[in-house]
Design a protein around this motif. Structure first.
Motif, PDB file in Angstrom:
ATOM      1  N   GLU A   1       1.449 -17.802 -12.111  1.00  0.00           N
ATOM      2  CA  GLU A   1       1.816 -19.169 -11.732  1.00  0.00           C
ATOM      3  C   GLU A   1       3.319 -19.256 -11.424  1.00  0.00           C
ATOM      4  N   GLU A   2       4.141 -18.589 -12.248  1.00  0.00           N
ATOM      5  CA  GLU A   2       5.583 -18.594 -12.005  1.00  0.00           C
ATOM      6  C   GLU A   2       5.899 -17.967 -10.662  1.00  0.00           C
ATOM      7  N   PHE A   3       5.244 -16.862 -10.339  1.00  0.00           N
ATOM      8  CA  PHE A   3       5.458 -16.170  -9.061  1.00  0.00           C
ATOM      9  C   PHE A   3       5.113 -17.084  -7.890  1.00  0.00           C
ATOM     10  N   VAL A   4       3.990 -17.753  -7.972  1.00  0.00           N
ATOM     11  CA  VAL A   4       3.560 -18.651  -6.893  1.00  0.00           C
ATOM     12  C   VAL A   4       4.544 -19.792  -6.724  1.00  0.00           C
ATOM     13  N   PHE A   5       5.007 -20.368  -7.822  1.00  0.00           N
ATOM     14  CA  PHE A   5       5.940 -21.488  -7.731  1.00  0.00           C
ATOM     15  C   PHE A   5       7.291 -21.057  -7.160  1.00  0.00           C
ATOM     16  N   VAL A   6       7.713 -19.834  -7.462  1.00  0.00           N
ATOM     17  CA  VAL A   6       8.958 -19.333  -6.879  1.00  0.00           C
ATOM     18  C   VAL A   6       8.797 -19.142  -5.376  1.00  0.00           C
ATOM     19  N   LEU A   7       7.633 -18.648  -4.947  1.00  0.00           N
ATOM     20  CA  LEU A   7       7.370 -18.518  -3.509  1.00  0.00           C
ATOM     21  C   LEU A   7       7.344 -19.884  -2.830  1.00  0.00           C
ATOM     22  N   ILE A   8       6.799 -20.877  -3.513  1.00  0.00           N
ATOM     23  CA  ILE A   8       6.809 -22.242  -2.973  1.00  0.00           C
ATOM     24  C   ILE A   8       8.238 -22.745  -2.842  1.00  0.00           C
ATOM     25  N   ARG A   9       9.039 -22.472  -3.862  1.00  0.00           N
ATOM     26  CA  ARG A   9      10.456 -22.860  -3.832  1.00  0.00           C
ATOM     27  C   ARG A   9      11.164 -22.230  -2.641  1.00  0.00           C
ATOM     28  N   ILE A  10      10.885 -20.935  -2.381  1.00  0.00           N
ATOM     29  CA  ILE A  10      11.526 -20.232  -1.274  1.00  0.00           C
ATOM     30  C   ILE A  10      11.036 -20.761   0.074  1.00  0.00           C
ATOM     31  N   ARG A  11       9.747 -20.946   0.185  1.00  0.00           N
ATOM     32  CA  ARG A  11       9.172 -21.335   1.477  1.00  0.00           C
ATOM     33  C   ARG A  11       9.412 -22.798   1.807  1.00  0.00           C
ATOM     34  N   ARG A  12       9.208 -23.672   0.838  1.00  0.00           N
ATOM     35  CA  ARG A  12       9.255 -25.114   1.096  1.00  0.00           C
ATOM     36  C   ARG A  12      10.571 -25.755   0.681  1.00  0.00           C
ATOM     37  N   GLY A  13      11.372 -25.044  -0.107  1.00  0.00           N
ATOM     38  CA  GLY A  13      12.666 -25.584  -0.498  1.00  0.00           C
ATOM     39  C   GLY A  13      12.589 -26.725  -1.488  1.00  0.00           C
ATOM     40  N   LEU A  14      11.503 -26.840  -2.226  1.00  0.00           N
ATOM     41  CA  LEU A  14      11.362 -27.926  -3.193  1.00  0.00           C
ATOM     42  C   LEU A  14      12.386 -27.768  -4.310  1.00  0.00           C
ATOM     43  N   ASP A  15      12.961 -28.881  -4.754  1.00  0.00           N
ATOM     44  CA  ASP A  15      13.987 -28.795  -5.784  1.00  0.00           C
ATOM     45  C   ASP A  15      13.367 -28.643  -7.170  1.00  0.00           C
ATOM     46  N   THR A  16      14.216 -28.405  -8.151  1.00  0.00           N
ATOM     47  CA  THR A  16      13.731 -28.120  -9.504  1.00  0.00           C
ATOM     48  C   THR A  16      13.009 -29.312 -10.135  1.00  0.00           C
ATOM     49  N   GLU A  17      13.419 -30.510  -9.764  1.00  0.00           N
ATOM     50  CA  GLU A  17      12.766 -31.697 -10.332  1.00  0.00           C
ATOM     51  C   GLU A  17      11.306 -31.767  -9.912  1.00  0.00           C
ATOM     52  N   VAL A  18      11.039 -31.523  -8.638  1.00  0.00           N
ATOM     53  CA  VAL A  18       9.661 -31.557  -8.127  1.00  0.00           C
ATOM     54  C   VAL A  18       8.837 -30.446  -8.763  1.00  0.00           C
TER      55      VAL A  18
END
Length: 242
Positions: A1-18
């Motif tokens: 789950e952590e790996f997927v969320f980091v990829l989402i962060r990289i791809r979509r640029g979502l901030d830490t709050e989201v």
């Protein structure tokens, strides 16, 4: 789950709050996850961003290059990322980009004729010239005898390549005079294949984490993120197919 969320962060640029809301954890925990995974991915991915041998480049040479530019080893270009305004005047001078009219970090990108990213420099201050970044990035150390480097007109590096017994291929300069039909035709051919490095740059910047204004304190992690984005880009469908 952590790996997927980091990829989402990289791809979509979502901030830490989201991301914290999605994961049901605190923002500080999300930051720790991001730092740990960025460090891990960079360590795992950096060996995948390798400089291919001349034989490997020739083996995977697309027809569009094989016909007109068969000795091309790499196509290079520079790009910039917006950064936070520094407080110190010296830092403001060094990061100010007259081209972008903004404070920036600048990097050098190189692709093989096949479209694969084969070189990515570290981030430099935005005031650096294309020539300086070629020298300071270590790019010249990779160039071998008879290599042909394709670039835009702004790269004044022909003399640097001659020291390596290599060649520069750029569109012709008009210099206020009318170009010959042969020069115009060659420039058009260069432009038709050099566009692939711009496409590679666009693909790299589709990772939204490097959009917007980057805080200065994140420079080191942004270097790592760029490498990760470059490897992920290489895992996509080929840019050049023929």
């Amino acid at each position: 789950e952590e790996f997927v969320f980091v990829l989402i962060r990289i791809r979509r640029g979502l901030d830490t709050e989201v991301l914290a809301t999605f994961m049901g954890v605190t923002q500080s925990h999300v930051s720790k996850i991001r730092i740990s995974w960025i460090n891990l991915l960079h360590k795992c991915f950096i060996p995948l961003l390798e400089w291919p041998t001349a034989d490997m480049v020739r083996l995977n040479m697309p027809k569009s290059f094989r016909k007109n530019f068969p000795s091309t080893r790499v196509i290079i270009d520079c790009s910039e990322l917006f950064v936070q305004t520094p407080r110190a005047l010296h830092a403001q001078r060094t990061t100010w980009s007259s081209y972008k009219s903004h404070y920036t970090f600048k990097f050098l990108l190189g692709i093989a004729p096949s479209g694969q990213i084969t070189f990515l420099s570290k981030l430099f201050c935005g005031s650096i010239s294309d020539r300086e970044i070629v020298v300071k990035s270590g790019f010249l150390d990779l160039i071998e005898k008879n290599d042909n480097v394709m670039a835009d007109r702004g790269f004044n590096i022909r003399d640097l390549l001659l020291w390596k017994h290599a060649y520069l291929n750029i569109p012709a300069f008009s210099d206020g005079k009318q170009l010959s039909a042969r020069a115009v035709q060659k420039s058009r051919r260069i432009a038709s294949v050099r566009i692939h490095v711009e496409r590679a740059m666009e693909r790299l910047k589709n990772y939204k984490i490097i959009e917007g204004i980057i805080p200065l304190k994140l420079k080191n992690s942004t270097d790592q993120v760029l490498t990760i984005c470059a490897v992920l880009s290489n895992l996509q469908d080929p840019l050049v197919t023929e």
